[in-house]
Design a protein around this motif. Sequence first.
Motif, PDB file in Angstrom:
ATOM      1  N   UNK A  26     -39.664  -3.999  33.329  1.00 51.16           N
ATOM      2  CA  UNK A  26     -39.534  -5.188  32.406  1.00 51.16           C
ATOM      3  C   UNK A  26     -40.199  -4.980  31.293  1.00 51.16           C
ATOM      4  N   UNK A  27     -41.642  -4.666  31.420  1.00 52.14           N
ATOM      5  CA  UNK A  27     -42.273  -4.600  30.129  1.00 52.14           C
ATOM      6  C   UNK A  27     -41.848  -3.397  29.396  1.00 52.14           C
ATOM      7  N   UNK A  28     -41.539  -2.180  29.745  1.00 54.94           N
ATOM      8  CA  UNK A  28     -41.120  -1.215  29.026  1.00 54.94           C
ATOM      9  C   UNK A  28     -39.653  -1.503  28.324  1.00 54.94           C
ATOM     10  N   UNK A  29     -38.816  -2.392  28.803  1.00 58.44           N
ATOM     11  CA  UNK A  29     -37.707  -2.789  28.352  1.00 58.44           C
ATOM     12  C   UNK A  29     -37.807  -3.729  27.228  1.00 58.44           C
ATOM     13  N   UNK A  31     -40.833  -3.926  25.320  1.00 59.08           N
ATOM     14  CA  UNK A  31     -41.392  -3.101  24.361  1.00 59.08           C
ATOM     15  C   UNK A  31     -40.345  -2.594  23.386  1.00 59.08           C
ATOM     16  N   UNK A  32     -39.095  -1.855  24.060  1.00 60.15           N
ATOM     17  CA  UNK A  32     -37.970  -1.200  23.428  1.00 60.15           C
ATOM     18  C   UNK A  32     -37.552  -2.370  22.641  1.00 60.15           C
ATOM     19  N   UNK A  33     -37.350  -3.781  22.954  1.00 58.34           N
ATOM     20  CA  UNK A  33     -36.466  -4.535  22.345  1.00 58.34           C
ATOM     21  C   UNK A  33     -37.512  -5.148  21.279  1.00 58.34           C
ATOM     22  N   UNK A  34     -38.740  -5.163  21.286  1.00 57.10           N
ATOM     23  CA  UNK A  34     -39.739  -5.775  20.347  1.00 57.10           C
ATOM     24  C   UNK A  34     -39.706  -4.644  19.368  1.00 57.10           C
ATOM     25  N   UNK A 139     -33.006  -9.214  26.253  1.00 53.50           N
ATOM     26  CA  UNK A 139     -34.049  -9.569  27.045  1.00 53.50           C
ATOM     27  C   UNK A 139     -33.077  -9.893  28.578  1.00 53.50           C
ATOM     28  N   UNK A 140     -31.973 -10.532  28.431  1.00 55.92           N
ATOM     29  CA  UNK A 140     -31.386 -10.743  29.931  1.00 55.92           C
ATOM     30  C   UNK A 140     -31.065  -9.429  30.514  1.00 55.92           C
ATOM     31  N   UNK A 175     -29.024 -18.583  32.435  1.00 56.31           N
ATOM     32  CA  UNK A 175     -28.660 -19.867  32.081  1.00 56.31           C
ATOM     33  C   UNK A 175     -29.757 -20.729  31.074  1.00 56.31           C
ATOM     34  N   UNK A 176     -31.059 -20.517  31.655  1.00 54.13           N
ATOM     35  CA  UNK A 176     -32.136 -21.248  31.016  1.00 54.13           C
ATOM     36  C   UNK A 176     -32.426 -20.555  29.437  1.00 54.13           C
ATOM     37  N   UNK A 177     -32.460 -19.066  29.448  1.00 49.78           N
ATOM     38  CA  UNK A 177     -32.615 -18.325  28.469  1.00 49.78           C
ATOM     39  C   UNK A 177     -31.400 -18.710  27.266  1.00 49.78           C
ATOM     40  N   UNK A 178     -30.230 -18.890  27.627  1.00 51.61           N
ATOM     41  CA  UNK A 178     -29.184 -19.231  26.696  1.00 51.61           C
ATOM     42  C   UNK A 178     -29.270 -20.546  26.280  1.00 51.61           C
TER      43      UNK A 178
END
Length: 290
Positions: A26-29, A31-34, A139-140, A175-178
């Motif tokens: 999750x952290x690596x993913x 970091x990629x998005x960031x 993120x999702x 659902x919460x994120x969206x």
Amino acid sequence: STLYFQCFFTLELVDMKMRRLPMSYFKLSIIQSAIIISSTVLLVIILKWGAVGKLLAVLIEALILFFAIFMRNIDLIRIKVTFKEIRDSLVFCFPLIIAAMLSFFTKGYDSVLLERLGNNVEFANYTIGLQFSGYLGMVTTALQNTFQSDIYEAIHQNNRKKTLKIFALLLVSTLLIVALFCLMAPYVVKILTYNRYAEATPYAILTSVSLIFSVSYYFLSTVFIARGRTKATLFNKIIVAAFTFVCYPLIIREFEYVGGACAISLAFFAGILGYLLLMKVNYAEDSKHR
């Protein structure tokens, strides 16, 4: 060129899945998005390099992660495989490769049709709104991939209760994120576009709703792959591609850009129905062989 530099990043994610390191994954993913988001904001919004800046941001992300992961694992880069392993991998993966190619119909066909409408201003708003939901999708997607190894384990153990718990967790989280994004979208779009593309907000909201359907679609896809039914995955992908090929032009012709934004959710919903139908068929076939 980014495909060549993403190889070590992809292998690192696979290694984390196999070693059951969900938080590291999750952290690596994230970091990629960031890196992609920050590079895009710098090059496209601040420096105003346009399309070149957008493409360069993706390349920068790939290069940073390539060298970071390469140096971290430089002593471990040894590949030893047999011909049988290569053959079995190709037999298993070939349907998935074709299915990945068909993803164009859910991740690009709408833009092709909308561009032909000739309204460049509205098409720009649509594209920007789609881009914002794409950032949210990172993120999702990271969240889904974090639990992918747990899904495989639950399927292997035939633990339906655990499988449903993971699905419920992913669905509620999405659902919460969206919902949070939909509430904040007017302010986020205005701030990040310097109030130049506030009209993109409705498209950002409508396309982000498709993430709720996509999380269910990709969860079912993972279940089929975990069971080794890659041909069924390809078959369902063909169904979704056929649906979009036929229905997208009709919807967009009638409702234009709003229709295109809503059609993405409809495509994933069609894919969910396809998987549920295939599950029913497979269950009936398994019952006959018992």
